[in-house]
Design a protein around this motif. Structure first.
Motif, PDB file in Angstrom:
ATOM      1  N   MET A   1      -4.755  -0.382 -14.722  1.00  0.00           N
ATOM      2  CA  MET A   1      -6.110  -0.975 -14.902  1.00  0.00           C
ATOM      3  C   MET A   1      -6.849  -1.046 -13.558  1.00  0.00           C
ATOM      4  SD  MET A   1      -4.518  -4.963 -15.388  1.00  0.00           S
ATOM      5  CE  MET A   1      -3.568  -5.446 -14.477  1.00  0.00           C
TER       6      MET A   1
ATOM      7  N   ASN B   1     -12.062  -6.646 -15.494  1.00  0.00           N
ATOM      8  CA  ASN B   1     -10.903  -5.163 -15.894  1.00  0.00           C
ATOM      9  C   ASN B   1     -12.483  -4.389 -15.669  1.00  0.00           C
ATOM     10  OD1 ASN B   1      -9.323  -7.291 -16.469  1.00  0.00           O
ATOM     11  ND2 ASN B   1      -8.020  -5.087 -16.134  1.00  0.00           N
TER      12      ASN B   1
ATOM     13  N   SER C   1     -11.476  -1.112 -15.985  1.00  0.00           N
ATOM     14  CA  SER C   1     -10.396  -0.478 -17.599  1.00  0.00           C
ATOM     15  C   SER C   1      -8.927  -1.169 -17.635  1.00  0.00           C
ATOM     16  CB  SER C   1      -9.753   0.820 -16.915  1.00  0.00           C
ATOM     17  OG  SER C   1      -8.941   0.999 -16.223  1.00  0.00           O
ATOM     18  N   LEU C   2      -8.231  -0.720 -18.510  1.00  0.00           N
ATOM     19  CA  LEU C   2      -6.779  -1.487 -18.439  1.00  0.00           C
ATOM     20  C   LEU C   2      -6.089  -1.057 -19.629  1.00  0.00           C
ATOM     21  CD1 LEU C   2      -5.784  -5.335 -18.950  1.00  0.00           C
ATOM     22  CD2 LEU C   2      -4.530  -3.626 -20.198  1.00  0.00           C
ATOM     23  N   ASP C   3      -5.531   0.097 -19.100  1.00  0.00           N
ATOM     24  CA  ASP C   3      -4.340   1.333 -20.295  1.00  0.00           C
ATOM     25  C   ASP C   3      -2.804   0.627 -20.111  1.00  0.00           C
ATOM     26  OD1 ASP C   3      -4.205   2.703 -21.741  1.00  0.00           O
ATOM     27  OD2 ASP C   3      -4.369   4.814 -20.016  1.00  0.00           O
TER      28      ASP C   3
ATOM     29  N   GLU D   1      -8.379  -4.335 -26.167  1.00  0.00           N
ATOM     30  CA  GLU D   1      -9.720  -4.956 -27.531  1.00  0.00           C
ATOM     31  C   GLU D   1      -8.771  -4.347 -28.668  1.00  0.00           C
ATOM     32  OE1 GLU D   1     -14.146  -4.225 -25.309  1.00  0.00           O
ATOM     33  OE2 GLU D   1     -13.679  -2.415 -26.660  1.00  0.00           O
TER      34      GLU D   1
ATOM     35  N   SER E   1     -12.542  -8.334 -20.724  1.00  0.00           N
ATOM     36  CA  SER E   1     -12.231  -8.337 -19.868  1.00  0.00           C
ATOM     37  C   SER E   1     -10.624  -9.212 -19.859  1.00  0.00           C
ATOM     38  CB  SER E   1     -12.251  -9.703 -18.633  1.00  0.00           C
ATOM     39  OG  SER E   1     -11.622  -9.117 -16.773  1.00  0.00           O
TER      40      SER E   1
ATOM     41  N   LEU F   1     -17.624  -4.464 -22.052  1.00  0.00           N
ATOM     42  CA  LEU F   1     -15.860  -4.131 -22.397  1.00  0.00           C
ATOM     43  C   LEU F   1     -15.035  -5.961 -21.724  1.00  0.00           C
ATOM     44  CD1 LEU F   1     -13.819  -2.108 -22.133  1.00  0.00           C
ATOM     45  CD2 LEU F   1     -13.210  -2.912 -20.016  1.00  0.00           C
TER      46      LEU F   1
ATOM     47  N   ARG G   1     -12.764   1.042 -20.382  1.00  0.00           N
ATOM     48  CA  ARG G   1     -12.558   0.650 -22.528  1.00  0.00           C
ATOM     49  C   ARG G   1     -11.223   0.071 -21.414  1.00  0.00           C
ATOM     50  NH1 ARG G   1     -12.963   4.993 -23.912  1.00  0.00           N
ATOM     51  NH2 ARG G   1     -14.026   4.857 -26.188  1.00  0.00           N
ATOM     52  N   ASN G   2     -10.423  -0.697 -22.321  1.00  0.00           N
ATOM     53  CA  ASN G   2      -9.743  -2.172 -22.756  1.00  0.00           C
ATOM     54  C   ASN G   2      -8.849  -1.395 -23.800  1.00  0.00           C
ATOM     55  OD1 ASN G   2      -8.088  -4.107 -22.522  1.00  0.00           O
ATOM     56  ND2 ASN G   2      -9.188  -5.418 -21.958  1.00  0.00           N
TER      57      ASN G   2
END
Length: 281
Positions: free
Chosen positions: A29, A11, A13-15, A217, A245, A243, A213-214
């Motif tokens: 994401m 990833n 990013s993951l939102d 986390e 994943s 980051l 950004r994830n």
């Protein structure tokens, strides 16, 4: 059949932007395929689904996503034959790298080629969603924006040939548990997805690395000090950004210098057995 490669994903990013009434989280994401893969061999059998694997801890029955993919396909398209599938597992499991989903996606695509080549990817994606939220993306692969519960996949400008170090610590993480412990109202900082898409479009690795950004986390890093430690070690080794994943626990870091990446890999491999040096594809 030739040997088939099932590629891992990370990833960028993951939102989490909401929650459906059925409890599923709504995601936004950016996913990226990397050059780390399982190898599958598939050939027709007279009947039944037969799976073998090089790792004895991998179940070869209906607990395996590969089995479920084959079963779904056989029922959906009324296939009379069976299938033999051998899996050579290289992607770490319970790692946030979609190894099982990647394998399932290869099974769906290969059985389509074997039996019903007129079926579109969009139909396979619907089928794949019954197996797992990462399967639709794995059917498409590459660089993509994934939304909904993972079923809305929009390909982006390819972000290939960027070097990364990937570390999977010695423990696994339950995706279900991570989402259960995520409090959406306590997410202070969401990824700037549009900024990241611009960075990808421009091929700007530095801008991407700085802004990855994830939000998961918030849960996984809080519980596992080792992950915070790994991120620090990678930054000190010259990484542009790090980051986690998926729901973890794998951590990756981008490097713009192969020599620096190689030195970091050599050091980290001593501490963490499942350390990989790879690239985006």
């Amino acid at each position: 059949m030739p040997l088939l490669k099932a590629y891992a994903k990370i990833n960028l990013s993951l939102d989490v932007i909401g929650k459906r009434e059925d409890g599923y989280h709504l995601l936004k994401m950016i996913m990226q395929t990397i050059d780390l893969y399982d190898v599958l061999e598939m050939y027709k059998a007279k009947s039944g689904i037969h799976i073998t694997c090089n790792k004895n801890y991998i179940p070869c029955d209906n607990r395996n996503l590969v089995y479920r993919a084959a079963e779904l396909f056989i029922h959906k398209y009324n296939i009379k034959d069976g299938i033999n599938i051998n899996i050579v597992k290289n992607i770490p499991t319970a790692a946030g790298l979609a190894g099982g989903s990647a394998d399932a996606a290869v099974v769906l695509k290969t059985m389509r080629d074997m039996y019903v080549p007129e079926v579109y990817d969009s139909e396979l994606i619907k089928l794949g969603l019954n197996i797992g939220a990462d399967v639709p993306y794995c059917i498409i692969g590459g660089t993509a924006l994934c939304e909904g519960i993972g079923e809305i996949v929009t390909p982006l400008t390819p972000f290939k040939d960027h070097i990364l170090i990937l570390i999977k610590p010695s423990f696994g993480v339950s995706t279900k548990e991570v989402y259960k412990n995520l409090d959406i109202n306590k997410i202070m900082k969401h990824p700037d997805t549009n900024l990241l898409i611009d960075a990808i479009h421009e091929g700007n690795l530095e801008m991407l690395s700085r802004n990855m950004r994830n939000v998961l986390e918030n849960v996984t890093l809080k519980r596992h000090f080792m992950l915070r430690q790994i991120k620090g070690q990678l930054i000190r080794a010259g990484a542009l950004g790090t980051l986690m994943s998926g729901s973890g626990p794998s951590i990756f870091a981008f490097f713009d210098d192969m020599l620096e990446a190689q030195m970091c890999y050599d050091r980290m491999k001593i501490k963490y057995r499942e350390t990989f040096i790879t690239r985006t594809i």
